[in-house]
Design a protein around this motif. Structure first.
Motif, short mmCIF file in Angstrom:
data_model
loop_
_atom_site.label_atom_id
_atom_site.label_comp_id
_atom_site.label_asym_id
_atom_site.label_seq_id
_atom_site.Cartn_x
_atom_site.Cartn_y
_atom_site.Cartn_z
N LEU A 1 52.90 1.94 -36.10
CA LEU A 1 52.76 0.99 -35.02
C LEU A 1 53.42 1.51 -33.74
O LEU A 1 52.82 1.47 -32.66
N ILE A 2 54.61 2.01 -33.88
CA ILE A 2 55.31 2.58 -32.72
C ILE A 2 54.54 3.78 -32.17
O ILE A 2 54.39 3.94 -30.95
N PHE A 3 53.99 4.62 -33.04
CA PHE A 3 53.21 5.78 -32.60
C PHE A 3 52.00 5.34 -31.78
O PHE A 3 51.74 5.89 -30.71
N PHE A 4 51.26 4.35 -32.26
CA PHE A 4 50.07 3.91 -31.54
C PHE A 4 50.42 3.22 -30.22
O PHE A 4 49.70 3.35 -29.23
N ILE A 5 51.52 2.50 -30.17
CA ILE A 5 51.93 1.86 -28.91
C ILE A 5 52.31 2.92 -27.88
O ILE A 5 51.94 2.82 -26.70
N VAL A 6 53.04 3.94 -28.31
CA VAL A 6 53.51 4.98 -27.38
C VAL A 6 52.34 5.83 -26.89
O VAL A 6 52.29 6.21 -25.72
N THR A 7 51.39 6.13 -27.75
CA THR A 7 50.31 7.04 -27.36
C THR A 7 49.18 6.33 -26.61
O THR A 7 48.31 7.00 -26.07
N THR A 8 49.18 5.02 -26.60
CA THR A 8 48.14 4.30 -25.87
C THR A 8 48.37 4.48 -24.38
O THR A 8 49.47 4.32 -23.87
N SER A 9 47.31 4.79 -23.67
CA SER A 9 47.44 4.96 -22.22
C SER A 9 47.09 3.63 -21.56
O SER A 9 46.05 3.04 -21.83
N PHE A 10 47.97 3.17 -20.70
CA PHE A 10 47.76 1.93 -19.99
C PHE A 10 47.21 2.26 -18.61
O PHE A 10 47.94 2.50 -17.67
N VAL A 11 45.90 2.26 -18.51
CA VAL A 11 45.22 2.60 -17.27
C VAL A 11 44.59 1.33 -16.72
O VAL A 11 43.90 0.60 -17.43
N VAL B 1 54.54 1.78 -41.95
CA VAL B 1 53.70 0.92 -41.10
C VAL B 1 54.34 0.74 -39.73
O VAL B 1 53.67 0.82 -38.69
N PHE B 2 55.64 0.51 -39.68
CA PHE B 2 56.32 0.35 -38.39
C PHE B 2 56.32 1.64 -37.59
O PHE B 2 56.16 1.63 -36.37
N ILE B 3 56.47 2.78 -38.25
CA ILE B 3 56.43 4.06 -37.54
C ILE B 3 55.04 4.29 -36.96
O ILE B 3 54.89 4.74 -35.81
N PRO C 1 59.69 1.64 -48.31
CA PRO C 1 59.12 2.84 -47.67
C PRO C 1 57.76 2.58 -47.02
O PRO C 1 57.45 3.14 -45.96
N MET C 2 56.95 1.72 -47.65
CA MET C 2 55.64 1.44 -47.08
C MET C 2 55.80 0.68 -45.75
O MET C 2 55.09 0.96 -44.77
#
Length: 133
Positions: A28-38, A24-26, A19-20
């Motif tokens: 990681l995916i959240f931070f990758i998706v929410t990062t704006s690539f400007v 952690v993977f969830i 579960p841990m």
């Protein structure tokens, strides 16, 4: 009252890490998706291409024409009809495409133009004319 059985060291309780790792993977995916690539604003840099030939300083051909029309190439007097041959000899020894013609202000323009034409025929791509007072 029940007695507890003594367990051996090999039967210790283990913590389930699955579960841990899922969390952690969830994250990681959240931070990758929410990062704006400007793309940051700035200047584009045009760097010169890496050439081994450009690292070596090129020697420019020096041609002087005095007020009497006497032509000197690298300190040696040359006849106007032999300028092409002398330039080609210079180019065989030096890797350059630059020539500087230093003409006296009283020199005839016809001789200067003839030397420029012969330099182009010999393979000099860039010719600059300097006026000597």
């Amino acid at each position: 009252m029940k007695r507890k059985k003594h367990t051996s060291a090999g039967d210790e309780a283990e913590i389930d890490m699955t579960p841990m790792l899922d969390i952690v993977f969830i994250m990681l995916i959240f931070f990758i998706v929410t990062t704006s690539f400007v793309k940051e604003k700035g200047l584009d840099v045009n760097r010169p291409k890496d050439n081994n030939e450009s690292n070596q300083p090129s020697k420019a051909l020096s041609i002087q024409i005095d007020e009497l029309g006497v032509i000197r190439m690298n300190g040696r007097e040359v006849d106007v009809r032999r300028v092409v041959a002398n330039i080609q000899t210079f180019l065989a020894e030096n890797n350059t495409d630059v020539a500087a013609i230093q003409a006296h202000e009283d020199a005839e323009h016809g001789i200067v133009v003839e030397v420029m034409n012969q330099a182009k025929i010999a393979g000099i791509n860039r010719v600059s004319v300097l006026v000597k007072e």
